[in-house]
Design a protein around this motif. Structure first.
Motif, mmCIF file in Angstrom:
data_model
loop_
_atom_site.group_PDB
_atom_site.id
_atom_site.type_symbol
_atom_site.label_atom_id
_atom_site.label_comp_id
_atom_site.label_asym_id
_atom_site.label_seq_id
_atom_site.Cartn_x
_atom_site.Cartn_y
_atom_site.Cartn_z
ATOM 1 N N TRP A 15 0.821 -1.200 0.000
ATOM 2 C CA TRP A 15 0.000 0.000 0.000
ATOM 3 C C TRP A 15 0.870 1.271 0.000
ATOM 4 N N TYR A 16 1.991 1.199 -0.709
ATOM 5 C CA TYR A 16 2.913 2.342 -0.740
ATOM 6 C C TYR A 16 2.346 3.508 -1.532
ATOM 7 N N TYR B 178 2.211 7.299 -0.369
ATOM 8 C CA TYR B 178 2.740 8.394 -1.188
ATOM 9 C C TYR B 178 1.684 9.492 -1.352
ATOM 10 N N GLY B 179 0.453 9.097 -1.666
ATOM 11 C CA GLY B 179 -0.631 10.082 -1.777
ATOM 12 C C GLY B 179 -0.865 10.805 -0.460
ATOM 13 N N LEU B 180 -0.798 10.056 0.639
ATOM 14 C CA LEU B 180 -0.943 10.659 1.965
ATOM 15 C C LEU B 180 0.172 11.676 2.221
ATOM 16 N N GLY B 181 1.384 11.317 1.839
ATOM 17 C CA GLY B 181 2.517 12.234 2.022
ATOM 18 C C GLY B 181 2.354 13.522 1.233
ATOM 19 N N PHE C 216 -4.995 10.428 7.849
ATOM 20 C CA PHE C 216 -4.356 9.206 8.309
ATOM 21 C C PHE C 216 -5.380 8.107 8.588
ATOM 22 N N VAL C 217 -6.536 8.481 9.135
ATOM 23 C CA VAL C 217 -7.582 7.489 9.395
ATOM 24 C C VAL C 217 -8.098 6.910 8.071
ATOM 25 N N ILE C 218 -8.335 7.765 7.095
ATOM 26 C CA ILE C 218 -8.815 7.294 5.788
ATOM 27 C C ILE C 218 -7.764 6.398 5.124
ATOM 28 N N ALA C 219 -6.494 6.801 5.185
ATOM 29 C CA ALA C 219 -5.432 5.981 4.604
ATOM 30 C C ALA C 219 -5.341 4.634 5.317
ATOM 31 N N VAL D 209 -7.579 -3.713 -3.461
ATOM 32 C CA VAL D 209 -7.631 -3.005 -4.738
ATOM 33 C C VAL D 209 -6.681 -1.792 -4.731
ATOM 34 N N PHE D 210 -6.367 -1.274 -3.548
ATOM 35 C CA PHE D 210 -5.463 -0.122 -3.446
ATOM 36 C C PHE D 210 -4.002 -0.531 -3.288
ATOM 37 N N ASN D 211 -3.736 -1.817 -3.251
ATOM 38 C CA ASN D 211 -2.359 -2.290 -3.129
ATOM 39 C C ASN D 211 -1.756 -2.434 -4.521
ATOM 40 N N ILE D 212 -1.411 -1.330 -5.109
ATOM 41 C CA ILE D 212 -0.837 -1.300 -6.455
ATOM 42 C C ILE D 212 0.660 -1.577 -6.337
#
Length: 196
Positions: free
Chosen positions: A68-69, A73-76, A128-131, A139-142
């Motif tokens: 889930w990197y 990255y999007g969170l960052g 952070f909670v949403i992430a 599906v988000f583990n690209i």
């Protein structure tokens, strides 16, 4: 319910919809949530401690599941955007001219952030909670080579902070209050003193 009203020039129909159970429940929950947020506003240290715990839990989860990197990255990027808003003045001196005092004789104007501390904290914690929740959906583990994302993020962070610090130096503002001179009222005849 339908209600007919006649005006002087034309007649129209107005539709009145009564609130259902779900929207009443949603409204009540929203009011209660806002009440708790309002109660937490003056308690800065406990709020940030809670956020730190949530951030640590998220980082440990991403480390342990080894994935889930792209979410991280999007969170960052989002957190960097929030940080820039937190460090920037509400009125940009480059566009609107200098609004902060530039000499000793100028009138004192406090630093007003574009993104206030409470909104910064709330948006950061919510992100952070949403992430964290997104890490439960495969599906988000690209698949992505995470060192590349880390290098992109670090380069973006360094360039953005460099630009922000140059902006602070150019327009002579510091977005933090520690270390600044504090002035007392009429009862304090000693003049300015350094903040602890």
């Amino acid at each position: 319910r339908w209600r007919r009203k006649q005006g002087a020039a034309a007649m129209y129909v107005e539709d009145e919809v009564e609130e259902g159970g779900v929207s009443r429940l949603q409204s009540a929950f929203g009011r209660k949530w806002q009440h708790w947020l309002d109660l937490s506003a003056p308690h800065t240290a406990p709020r940030w401690a809670l956020s730190a715990v949530i951030m640590i839990i998220y980082c440990v989860r991403v480390y342990l599941i080894n994935g889930w990197y792209i979410i991280t990255y999007g969170l960052g990027i989002y957190v960097l955007n929030l940080l820039i808003g937190f460090l920037s003045p509400q009125a940009d001196p480059e566009i609107e001219g200098p609004t902060l005092p530039t000499s000793k004789d100028d009138e004192f104007r406090p630093f007003i952030r574009r993104l206030p501390e409470f909104k910064f904290w709330y948006s950061l914690t919510k992100a952070f909670v949403i992430a964290f929740v997104l890490t439960f959906f495969s599906v988000f583990n690209i698949p992505v080579f995470w060192p590349i994302l880390l290098m992109y993020f670090l380069a973006l962070f360094v360039l953005t902070m460099k630009r922000q610090i140059k902006h602070m130096i150019k327009f002579k503002y510091v977005p933090f209050s520690f270390g600044k001179t504090k002035y007392g009222g009429k009862e304090d005849a000693g003049g300015p003193r350094q903040a602890e």
